[in-house]
Design a protein around this motif. Structure first.
Motif, short mmCIF file in Angstrom:
data_model
loop_
_atom_site.label_atom_id
_atom_site.label_comp_id
_atom_site.label_asym_id
_atom_site.label_seq_id
_atom_site.Cartn_x
_atom_site.Cartn_y
_atom_site.Cartn_z
N TYR A 1 -0.14 35.27 -23.70
CA TYR A 1 0.72 34.19 -23.19
C TYR A 1 -0.10 33.29 -22.29
CZ TYR A 1 4.78 31.86 -21.11
OH TYR A 1 5.70 30.93 -20.70
N ARG A 2 -0.12 32.00 -22.64
CA ARG A 2 -0.84 31.01 -21.83
C ARG A 2 0.11 29.86 -21.54
NH1 ARG A 2 -6.77 30.97 -23.16
NH2 ARG A 2 -7.14 32.73 -24.56
N SER A 3 0.05 29.34 -20.33
CA SER A 3 0.84 28.17 -19.99
C SER A 3 0.07 27.30 -19.00
CB SER A 3 2.20 28.56 -19.41
OG SER A 3 2.05 29.25 -18.18
N PRO B 1 -1.84 27.00 -13.97
CA PRO B 1 -2.10 27.76 -15.20
C PRO B 1 -1.71 29.23 -15.05
CG PRO B 1 -4.14 27.44 -13.99
CD PRO B 1 -3.08 26.66 -13.25
N TYR B 2 -1.38 29.83 -16.20
CA TYR B 2 -1.05 31.25 -16.25
C TYR B 2 -1.58 31.78 -17.57
CZ TYR B 2 1.76 35.56 -16.06
OH TYR B 2 2.18 36.88 -16.03
N HIS B 3 -2.24 32.94 -17.54
CA HIS B 3 -2.76 33.55 -18.76
C HIS B 3 -2.76 35.06 -18.61
CE1 HIS B 3 -6.24 34.11 -21.87
NE2 HIS B 3 -5.05 34.44 -22.37
N ARG B 4 -2.02 35.72 -19.49
CA ARG B 4 -1.96 37.18 -19.45
C ARG B 4 -2.04 37.71 -20.88
NH1 ARG B 4 3.01 40.90 -16.94
NH2 ARG B 4 1.94 42.93 -17.09
N THR B 5 -2.81 38.78 -21.04
CA THR B 5 -2.97 39.43 -22.34
C THR B 5 -2.70 40.92 -22.18
OG1 THR B 5 -4.65 37.84 -23.02
CG2 THR B 5 -4.55 39.88 -24.26
#
Length: 559
Positions: free
Chosen positions: A531-533, A539-543
């Motif tokens: 999920y990237r935004s 910004p936000y990025h989590r895997t």
């Protein structure tokens, strides 16, 4: 809900396959045995809500409420109460958030539930399936846009129809709270609708595909947005995105495949005139296709089904005469089986012109199709095998003006859709490859009383499925399922040619599952979620990756 429907949809294609698949998916062995007695609590890579750091007050609407029997005498659902705004945190608020915390243990299907406040549907969601030892989960939902409802006591209704018996033992226990965040200079009061109106809940079938309600709108109405909560239910409509063309179904009557094709849209009308359409996202619940796919991740939007939005401001000039106006909803094509239907509710979010007693206006251009343009190309190979491609398109335009206390404001709404579904079916349904894409662009432009302002939202919704099932003469079986779900959104706001803000979301989920019975027993599942935004909030990025019900990695690289 989901387990029996897949057994009916995919498992009945051959008698032997039907029996084996029904046993695997329909619960011949306890569901919790798939990964032992436990698995990780539900988890998602999706970005949590950004909450203001202002003073807040929490109101409890429901505390550890058990849901056992939605069909008992009397049923234990809906749970009803009254929610009131907190005296210590008076509005207007910068945000209002609904938090649900639930637990369940044993064995149970996934169940759908709704939350209504003041008769307005504010959340459509589903539950996870439990392990024997039990799981807990948390869902948060932004209620800020309903602030006009929440400034006074309102009835609260939580409706979750569960079934508990000797086999299905899971009792859902849920607490619901509303948190009100006060406003500050850094977090000003949210700009929300002044009034929230709603239709009656609807149920649409092939035999009765339309529903309508008469509503009286405020005479000083300036802007109007519709939001549609909707979901397909039953053995076919839950999986409508994988349905076959009617011609293929008629040519293969013993296959048991669902018809009407894979394209669904819900059309909204104002006084009988089609005002636009929404195309539901292919939400897959935690029992869909194979439960091993969703432990512990859940399908995109499974815990927070979308409220699909349509800007109806071009029609405002037709609605301010103080008379009832009919708001209708209709589904384009659905199964005629008695247990297949589309249910939901339509809310109307109204913004008023505080400087006038009544606004006037006109709808000046209306080029909204009554039906999407749908085409089907089918190749029937015989013997329960076939290939088909179904496409659908919309290019809609509505324009109207409203005379307000601050001038004549013109609003133009454009809606463009490009949908494609390609399916390859082999071995009477035991081998399926599905590729669906939906690209939607929503553009709203306003002018008058200032420069031209434009908001453009582009959404892309891909879904790929590979499903294969094999059995041998000794009664052994092997089933493999792999998916890729996606949701991508790009939103820009501009004044003239100058882009003010841009925000993006890119959400990808790739689960896979393998189950086999015979000389060896296999129960395994894995998933990759990214999920990237980007946007004004940063910004936000989590895997996240999982294996057999447990997290194997969790990386938050931007926040």
């Amino acid at each position: 809900m989901a387990l029996p429907t897949l057994a009916q949809r995919a498992g009945r294609v051959l008698v032997t396959a039907a029996l084996a698949l029904a046993a695997a998916l329909g619960g011949a062995a306890p569901a919790h045995a798939d990964f032992g007695t436990d698995y990780h609590d539900p988890v998602t890579a999706a970005k949590p809500l950004t909450r203001p750091d202002t003073r807040s007050c929490t109101v409890e609407a429901m505390h550890d409420r058990p849901f056992r029997s939605g069909y008992g005498n009397p049923p234990d659902t809906p749970y009803t109460a009254t929610v009131s705004p907190p005296a210590d945190c008076p509005g207007p608020w910068s945000a209002v958030v609904l938090d649900l915390r639930g637990s369940v243990a044993g064995r149970q299907f996934d169940r759908l539930f709704t939350v209504r406040i003041g008769g307005v549907e504010v959340l459509l969601s589903s539950t996870p399936e439990p392990s024997r030892d039990g799981i807990e989960w948390h869902t948060e939902h932004d209620l800020t846009r309903y602030a006009a409802l929440l400034d006074r006591p309102q009835p609260f209704a939580f409706d979750l129809a569960n079934v508990v018996d000797d086999t299905y033992t899971g009792v859902f226990t849920i607490t619901a709270t509303l948190t009100f965040y006060t406003a500050s200079a850094a977090h000003p009061a949210a700009r929300t609708a002044d009034r929230v109106l709603t239709t009656a809940p609807f149920g649409l079938t092939q035999a009765a595909p339309a529903s309508s309600s008469d509503l009286v709108f405020p005479p000083n109405l300036e802007r109007l947005t519709a939001e549609v909560y909707a979901r397909g239910g039953g053995a076919c409509e839950e999986f409508a995105y994988a349905s076959a063309p009617d011609e293929f179904v008629r040519a293969n009557p013993g296959l048991g495949w669902c018809g009407k094709g894979p394209f669904r849209e819900l059309r909204l009308s104002v006084d009988g005139r089609t005002a636009g359409a929404v195309q539901p996202y292919p939400v897959i619940y935690t029992g869909g296709w194979d439960p091993l796919l969703w432990r512990p991740t859940q399908g995109i939007f499974a815990f927070e089904l979308p409220a699909y939005r349509l800007d109806l401001t071009p029609y405002v000039g037709l609605l301010t005469d103080g008379r009832p106006h009919r708001i209708g909803i209709e589904v384009n094509a659905a199964e005629s089986q008695s247990n297949d239907l589309w249910t939901g509710q339509v809310n109307l979010l109204a913004t008023l012109d505080r400087g006038s007693a009544r606004t006037t206006g006109a709808l000046t251009e209306h080029a909204v199709a009554d039906h999407a343009a749908v085409s089907t190309a089918l190749t029937d190979h015989g013997g329960g095998s076939g290939d088909w491609q179904v496409t659908a398109a919309r290019h809609d335009l509505a324009r109207g003006w409203v005379q307000t206390s601050h001038g004549r404001i013109t609003t133009e709404v454009r809606e463009d859709l490009a949908f494609t579904s390609r399916q390859a079916l082999r071995d009477s349904g035991n081998d399926l490859v599905l590729h669906n894409t939906a690209d939607l662009t929503h553009t709203v432009a306003t002018w008058g009383g200032g420069p031209r302002r434009t908001t453009t939202v582009h959404e892309s919704e891909p879904l790929d499925v590979t499903y294969r099932y094999a059995h041998d003469a000794a009664g052994g079986s092997d089933q493999r399922t792999a998916m890729e779900l996606g949701y991508h959104r790009d939103t820009t706001e501009a004044t003239g040619a100058h882009v003010l803000t841009r925000a993006t979301v890119d959400h990808v989920l790739r689960p896979s599952a393998h189950r086999a019975d015979g000389t060896a027993t296999v129960r395994t599942g894995s998933s990759y979620e990214d999920y990237r935004s980007t946007g004004p909030e940063g910004p936000y990025h989590r895997t996240i990756t999982t294996l057999d019900g447990w997290l194997t990695s969790d990386n938050l690289t931007e926040r």
